[in-house]
Design a protein around this motif. Sequence first.
Motif, PDB file in Angstrom:
ATOM      1  N   VAL A 152     -12.335   9.562   2.780  1.00 34.71           N
ATOM      2  CA  VAL A 152     -11.142  10.242   3.308  1.00 34.71           C
ATOM      3  C   VAL A 152     -10.097   9.196   3.713  1.00 34.71           C
ATOM      4  CG1 VAL A 152     -10.272  11.704   5.185  1.00 34.71           C
ATOM      5  CG2 VAL A 152     -12.485  12.222   4.116  1.00 34.71           C
ATOM      6  N   ALA A 178      -4.386  12.309   8.289  1.00 37.70           N
ATOM      7  CA  ALA A 178      -3.941  11.838   6.975  1.00 37.70           C
ATOM      8  C   ALA A 178      -2.631  12.565   6.670  1.00 37.70           C
ATOM      9  CB  ALA A 178      -4.991  12.145   5.907  1.00 37.70           C
ATOM     10  N   GLN A 185      -7.537  16.442   2.761  1.00 37.18           N
ATOM     11  CA  GLN A 185      -8.232  15.186   2.479  1.00 37.18           C
ATOM     12  C   GLN A 185      -9.698  15.247   2.950  1.00 37.18           C
ATOM     13  OE1 GLN A 185      -6.982  13.119   0.492  1.00 37.18           O
ATOM     14  NE2 GLN A 185      -4.916  13.980   0.518  1.00 37.18           N
TER      15      GLN A 185
END
Length: 283
Positions: A152, A178, A185
């Motif tokens: 990730v 993110a 993600q």
Amino acid sequence: MTSTADLTPHGNYADYVTGAPVADTAAPDGPIAERWDRRRFEAKLVNPANRRKHTIIVVGTGLAGGAAGATLAEQGYHVEQFCYQDSPRRAHSIAAQGGINAAKNYRNDGDSVHRLFYDTVKGGDFRARESNVHRLAQISVEIIDQCVAQGVPFAREYGGLLDTRSFGGVQVSRTFYARGQTGQQLLLGAYQALSRQIAAGSVAMHPRTEMLDVIVVDGRARGIVARDLITGKIDTYFADAVVLATGGYGNVFYLSTNAMNSNATAVWRAHRRGAYFANPCFT
Ligand SMILES: Cc1cc2nc3c(=O)[nH]c(=O)nc-3n(C[C@H](O)[C@H](O)[C@H](O)COP(=O)(O)OP(=O)(O)OC[C@H]3O[C@@H](n4cnc5c(N)ncnc54)[C@H](O)[C@@H]3O)c2cc1C
């Protein structure tokens, strides 16, 4: 209406009624900070060589179900996994944006497991189940490492360290993110781990399949009835244990940012079969 004669059983129920480990799913007692550690220590372990003899049904492929299915299969169990979308990676977790809270205290700004626990209980208007919140705060620290290992791409500072931001009105900076697509993600990470197990044959994936009912034997969930949404065929599936990870139920409300299919039907069917149902105001 479908008669029982139309139901095709997958597997033989008799294969599952003996020798299955019984999970104690009731909340443990004792001091809050020790409850789940003690439960984890006292739980009977299943010999790694015996795990492949057990099948576990996981309904849902979002961050909860996707991670559960991948982890159980990685440990050696056989997993039958279900979702109603055309792909596991279309679960509604993909919509989450802001980030994931973890008491890593990278900023040294006074964060701790206890502070994350306290903030979360307070944020839930002091109505959350406290031992579960404490467990969430404890394992938040490990979740970030697991997600990074899954690939990730959390935001990073210029020097390469994981970045955090302050989120939800708290005084510390503990939200790992993110950009504005953290859920997407995270779900891609869980989906990759799940796909690896599907390719290895440890997870049998049933997309476009809707759970219609839970099969309960002696007070324990031991299977599900499900409908193939392409053909309309209704089948039964048996297992040693059933995990329901079927998401939130925002659409019991008139306005919601949840998808139309996040509509509580799976939770409601389990409730009709005897599962406890609490706090529907928390979505
Ligand atoms: C717009 C938005 C923003 C958010 N932002 C954040 C955030 O910043 N931080 C945060 O921590 N949380 C956030 N959340 C909340 C978080 O995204 C969810 O709580 C979480 O993703 C739910 O994951 P889940 O795996 O439980 O459910 P889901 O991802 O909804 O997955 C449910 C799964 O169950 C399956 N399913 C359901 N019913 C059946 C059935 N009858 N038969 C077969 N399969 C079924 C579905 O196919 C799906 O695979 C946000 C949510 C939304 C909507």
